[in-house]
Design a protein around this motif. Structure first.
Motif, PDB file in Angstrom:
ATOM      1  N   UNK A  85     -30.259 -14.788 -15.932  1.00  0.00           N
ATOM      2  CA  UNK A  85     -30.663 -13.574 -16.638  1.00  0.00           C
ATOM      3  C   UNK A  85     -31.212 -13.924 -18.017  1.00  0.00           C
ATOM      4  N   UNK A  86     -31.562 -15.195 -18.212  1.00  0.00           N
ATOM      5  CA  UNK A  86     -32.121 -15.639 -19.501  1.00  0.00           C
ATOM      6  C   UNK A  86     -33.642 -15.593 -19.419  1.00  0.00           C
ATOM      7  N   UNK A  87     -34.251 -14.816 -20.328  1.00  0.00           N
ATOM      8  CA  UNK A  87     -35.700 -14.667 -20.347  1.00  0.00           C
ATOM      9  C   UNK A  87     -36.365 -15.914 -20.915  1.00  0.00           C
ATOM     10  N   UNK A  88     -37.479 -16.310 -20.313  1.00  0.00           N
ATOM     11  CA  UNK A  88     -38.271 -17.395 -20.853  1.00  0.00           C
ATOM     12  C   UNK A  88     -39.112 -16.892 -22.024  1.00  0.00           C
ATOM     13  N   UNK A  89     -39.425 -17.759 -22.973  1.00  0.00           N
ATOM     14  CA  UNK A  89     -40.187 -17.361 -24.157  1.00  0.00           C
ATOM     15  C   UNK A  89     -41.559 -16.807 -23.795  1.00  0.00           C
ATOM     16  N   UNK A  90     -42.203 -17.392 -22.791  1.00  0.00           N
ATOM     17  CA  UNK A  90     -43.548 -16.952 -22.416  1.00  0.00           C
ATOM     18  C   UNK A  90     -43.559 -15.555 -21.792  1.00  0.00           C
ATOM     19  N   UNK A  91     -42.425 -15.090 -21.301  1.00  0.00           N
ATOM     20  CA  UNK A  91     -42.387 -13.772 -20.663  1.00  0.00           C
ATOM     21  C   UNK A  91     -42.260 -12.639 -21.678  1.00  0.00           C
ATOM     22  N   UNK A  92     -41.864 -12.970 -22.885  1.00  0.00           N
ATOM     23  CA  UNK A  92     -41.654 -11.923 -23.886  1.00  0.00           C
ATOM     24  C   UNK A  92     -42.960 -11.222 -24.243  1.00  0.00           C
ATOM     25  N   UNK A  93     -44.101 -11.905 -24.109  1.00  0.00           N
ATOM     26  CA  UNK A  93     -45.383 -11.254 -24.397  1.00  0.00           C
ATOM     27  C   UNK A  93     -45.678 -10.171 -23.355  1.00  0.00           C
ATOM     28  N   UNK A  94     -45.267 -10.377 -22.103  1.00  0.00           N
ATOM     29  CA  UNK A  94     -45.441  -9.334 -21.081  1.00  0.00           C
ATOM     30  C   UNK A  94     -44.607  -8.104 -21.423  1.00  0.00           C
ATOM     31  N   UNK A  95     -43.393  -8.328 -21.871  1.00  0.00           N
ATOM     32  CA  UNK A  95     -42.530  -7.201 -22.240  1.00  0.00           C
ATOM     33  C   UNK A  95     -43.074  -6.522 -23.489  1.00  0.00           C
ATOM     34  N   UNK A  96     -43.650  -7.302 -24.407  1.00  0.00           N
ATOM     35  CA  UNK A  96     -44.259  -6.720 -25.607  1.00  0.00           C
ATOM     36  C   UNK A  96     -45.425  -5.811 -25.224  1.00  0.00           C
ATOM     37  N   UNK A  97     -46.170  -6.176 -24.189  1.00  0.00           N
ATOM     38  CA  UNK A  97     -47.260  -5.322 -23.704  1.00  0.00           C
ATOM     39  C   UNK A  97     -46.740  -3.995 -23.178  1.00  0.00           C
ATOM     40  N   UNK A 104     -38.874 -10.956 -10.765  1.00  0.00           N
ATOM     41  CA  UNK A 104     -37.826 -11.711 -11.441  1.00  0.00           C
ATOM     42  C   UNK A 104     -38.230 -13.156 -11.688  1.00  0.00           C
ATOM     43  N   UNK A 105     -38.964 -13.777 -10.740  1.00  0.00           N
ATOM     44  CA  UNK A 105     -39.365 -15.180 -10.912  1.00  0.00           C
ATOM     45  C   UNK A 105     -40.239 -15.389 -12.134  1.00  0.00           C
ATOM     46  N   UNK A 106     -40.981 -14.352 -12.527  1.00  0.00           N
ATOM     47  CA  UNK A 106     -41.847 -14.441 -13.699  1.00  0.00           C
ATOM     48  C   UNK A 106     -41.020 -14.375 -14.981  1.00  0.00           C
ATOM     49  N   UNK A 107     -39.940 -13.617 -14.945  1.00  0.00           N
ATOM     50  CA  UNK A 107     -39.127 -13.399 -16.139  1.00  0.00           C
ATOM     51  C   UNK A 107     -37.986 -14.396 -16.304  1.00  0.00           C
ATOM     52  N   UNK A 108     -37.356 -14.780 -15.185  1.00  0.00           N
ATOM     53  CA  UNK A 108     -36.103 -15.532 -15.235  1.00  0.00           C
ATOM     54  C   UNK A 108     -36.143 -16.757 -14.331  1.00  0.00           C
ATOM     55  N   UNK A 110     -31.661  -6.527 -16.317  1.00  0.00           N
ATOM     56  CA  UNK A 110     -32.139  -5.283 -16.937  1.00  0.00           C
ATOM     57  C   UNK A 110     -31.732  -5.236 -18.407  1.00  0.00           C
ATOM     58  N   UNK A 111     -30.513  -5.671 -18.714  1.00  0.00           N
ATOM     59  CA  UNK A 111     -30.053  -5.727 -20.108  1.00  0.00           C
ATOM     60  C   UNK A 111     -30.935  -6.647 -20.951  1.00  0.00           C
ATOM     61  N   UNK A 112     -31.306  -7.795 -20.397  1.00  0.00           N
ATOM     62  CA  UNK A 112     -32.136  -8.758 -21.132  1.00  0.00           C
ATOM     63  C   UNK A 112     -33.499  -8.150 -21.468  1.00  0.00           C
ATOM     64  N   UNK A 113     -34.102  -7.453 -20.517  1.00  0.00           N
ATOM     65  CA  UNK A 113     -35.398  -6.808 -20.763  1.00  0.00           C
ATOM     66  C   UNK A 113     -35.236  -5.696 -21.794  1.00  0.00           C
ATOM     67  N   UNK A 114     -34.162  -4.926 -21.688  1.00  0.00           N
ATOM     68  CA  UNK A 114     -33.928  -3.840 -22.647  1.00  0.00           C
ATOM     69  C   UNK A 114     -33.787  -4.372 -24.064  1.00  0.00           C
TER      70      UNK A 114
END
Length: 198
Positions: A89-101, A80-84, A137-141
């Protein structure tokens, strides 16, 4: 707040338990080869051999991301510390590339069902942990759905709060491991062919 959400019209009737919570029976210590129950009846044949489900776990050096592969499923666990931010529950912009992977791997496997489960540590109230884990979980989805842009994928999104810890909640190191979002989906035998056949 354990709810199932589907981005398409399909929703799961009976949601799955989180990965790594299945009960495994202990193997017998000793086998009696003369036991009559071990002999095949006359005319019977053994079933075809099959490969046992083997789990491979790879964790990055920082411990912020873990990937588990079995014969049937792929699971990514992101701390969670990496994402939020803290209690967010707000995702950081830099974490979206991990979710894109992760979305790339879902696409490569041709998965049509994706489970996204949020977890917290045991600090604070249980109700707050349930709500926060579901919101995460909703934010990641939402990011996965935007990346994949595929209406045929069904998402099961749940917040488990402090349930199903994977580490000791009495230490900060353990609590950090427990604060996570897990994304899991079925593995296909021939990933590149599975969606193109449909």
């Amino acid at each position: 707040m354990n709810a199932v959400v589907a981005s398409s019209a399909r929703a799961e009737e009976n949601p799955s338990p989180p990965p790594a919570t299945e009960v495994v029976a202990a193997a017998p210590v000793e086998v009696d080869s003369s036991d009559p129950d071990l002999k095949l009846p006359e005319g019977a044949a053994l079933a075809a051999p099959k490969v046992l489900d083997i789990k491979s776990v790879v964790e990055d050096e920082s411990g912020d991301e873990r990937r588990e592969d079995t014969n049937t499923e792929v699971t990514f666990a992101l701390q969670a510390e990496v994402l939020f931010g803290k209690d967010s529950a707000r995702l950081g912009d830099e974490t979206k590339s991990r979710i894109a992977g992760i979305a790339d791997e879902i696409r490569a496997q041709g998965a049509s069902r994706v489970r996204i489960f949020g977890f917290t540590d045991n600090l604070g109230s249980s109700a707050h942990g349930d709500l926060l884990s579901k919101r995460r979980a909703d934010a990641v989805q939402q990011v996965l759905a935007a990346e994949l842009d595929d209406s045929d994928i069904t998402y099961e999104v749940r917040g488990y709060g402090e349930q199903y810890p994977i580490a000791d909640n009495s230490t900060e190191t353990g609590r950090k491991k427990n604060r996570r979002v897990e994304v899991s989906f079925p593995r296909t035998e021939n990933p590149q062919e599975s969606r193109s056949e449909g």
